[in-house]
Write a protein that holds these residues in place. Sequence first.
Motif, short mmCIF file in Angstrom:
data_model
loop_
_atom_site.label_atom_id
_atom_site.label_comp_id
_atom_site.label_asym_id
_atom_site.label_seq_id
_atom_site.Cartn_x
_atom_site.Cartn_y
_atom_site.Cartn_z
N LEU A 195 57.31 36.49 41.25
CA LEU A 195 57.12 36.86 42.66
C LEU A 195 58.24 37.97 43.23
CD1 LEU A 195 56.86 33.28 44.30
CD2 LEU A 195 54.96 34.63 43.05
N ILE A 196 58.93 38.62 42.39
CA ILE A 196 59.86 39.44 42.61
C ILE A 196 59.01 40.86 42.66
CG2 ILE A 196 61.94 40.96 42.01
CD1 ILE A 196 62.69 37.93 42.91
N SER A 197 58.26 41.03 42.05
CA SER A 197 57.10 42.20 42.07
C SER A 197 55.88 42.08 42.42
CB SER A 197 57.10 42.93 40.42
OG SER A 197 56.42 42.03 39.68
N ILE A 198 55.67 40.77 42.92
CA ILE A 198 54.20 40.51 43.55
C ILE A 198 53.70 41.61 44.48
CG2 ILE A 198 54.69 38.95 45.18
CD1 ILE A 198 52.40 37.19 44.26
N LYS A 199 52.70 42.06 44.58
CA LYS A 199 51.81 42.85 45.55
C LYS A 199 51.39 41.97 46.66
CE LYS A 199 52.10 46.85 42.87
NZ LYS A 199 53.10 46.33 41.85
N ARG A 200 51.45 42.66 47.77
CA ARG A 200 50.94 41.94 49.11
C ARG A 200 49.53 41.56 48.88
NH1 ARG A 200 53.00 41.86 54.23
NH2 ARG A 200 54.51 43.40 53.84
N HIS A 201 48.70 42.25 48.41
CA HIS A 201 47.21 41.92 48.12
C HIS A 201 47.21 40.68 47.17
CE1 HIS A 201 47.29 44.96 44.75
NE2 HIS A 201 46.49 43.96 44.01
N GLU A 202 48.03 40.29 46.13
CA GLU A 202 48.03 39.30 45.30
C GLU A 202 48.53 38.03 45.92
OE1 GLU A 202 49.10 41.45 41.12
OE2 GLU A 202 50.65 41.16 42.62
N VAL A 203 49.34 38.10 47.04
CA VAL A 203 49.73 36.76 47.71
C VAL A 203 48.60 35.79 47.93
CG1 VAL A 203 51.02 35.82 49.41
CG2 VAL A 203 51.81 37.82 48.30
N PRO A 204 47.73 36.28 48.56
CA PRO A 204 46.37 34.97 48.81
C PRO A 204 46.11 34.29 47.52
CG PRO A 204 45.83 37.12 49.81
CD PRO A 204 47.17 37.37 49.07
N TYR A 205 45.79 35.05 46.36
CA TYR A 205 45.43 34.16 45.36
C TYR A 205 46.63 33.19 44.73
CZ TYR A 205 41.99 37.60 45.19
OH TYR A 205 40.90 38.57 45.57
N LEU A 206 48.05 33.99 44.84
CA LEU A 206 48.97 32.75 44.55
C LEU A 206 49.00 31.55 45.48
CD1 LEU A 206 51.99 32.16 43.37
CD2 LEU A 206 52.73 32.87 45.44
N ARG A 207 48.76 31.78 46.82
CA ARG A 207 48.38 30.54 47.86
C ARG A 207 47.69 29.56 47.39
NH1 ARG A 207 50.76 33.29 52.64
NH2 ARG A 207 52.93 33.84 52.26
#
Length: 227
Positions: free
Chosen positions: A66-78
């Motif tokens: 989560l330190i290097s996560i890209k903004r567009h990857e956040v919905p997949y994490l959620r």
Amino acid sequence: MIELSHISKTYPNGTHALYDVNLHVDKGEFVFIVGSSGAGKSTLLKLITCEEKADGGKLTVNGQDLISIKRHEVPYLRRTMGMVFQDFRLIAKMTVFENVAFAMHIVGASRREIRKRVPYILGLVNLQSKADCYPAELSGGEQQRVGLARALVNNPNMIIADEPTGNIDPALSFEIVDLLSEINLRGTTILMVTHEHSLVKHFQKRIVEIHGGRIVADTNELGAATL
Ligand code: ADP
Ligand code: ADP
């Protein structure tokens, strides 16, 4: 499943909310996060859900850095997390069924899947009979059960709950945590912030205590200190 190593958080106004936090949560654990107001509990959850970014250190959730996560990857994490809020955050103009269905709709579920899954989930939280009610027609405990149903409907592997019982009667609070315990028994990891001592005492789970932005105690479900 959740790994924080040397995590600190400073807000833009200079407030240091967390200092050098280290925390490891395994798949299937149930963790109460306790501590007084302003201790840093919500900040900790916000780092895990990627609503806030840590200053540095190492933070991984489900193997995702989560330190290097890209903004567009956040919905997949959620999508791997179900979130439950103190103020429920239900949509007032939608029925109970529609509130839960909407959570499936936004991740692209088909109408057929929704028709099948929503009644099943409402059954789990014992709200089948309220499917056509609007949130305003429900008690606080019932509204939070809708919140739980919504959090669960996309089959997350963890539930992140920030004071989920903060706005409901004490007797009904136990019911909500009972439900969370059942969900946990089916394998879902639970992280729950609370300041209700009676709940923490009754449900013997791991307790992580935060004070002044630091973890000051970590006791397992048997009451043994592990810090
Ligand atoms: P006792 O006085 O019997 O030690 P407490 O009421 O202080 O009991 O704490 C009861 C339980 O709640 C303990 O397991 C403790 O770790 C936990 N706890 C400690 N601080 C908090 C807090 N701020 N909010 C909720 N639970 C807490
Ligand atoms: P808790 O959930 O334990 O009550 P928080 O994580 O909300 O604590 O807050 C920890 C500290 O960070 C507090 O001093 C709070 O005032 C501060 N804080 C929280 N959110 C922000 C923000 N967005 N900007 C600045 N300071 C914040």
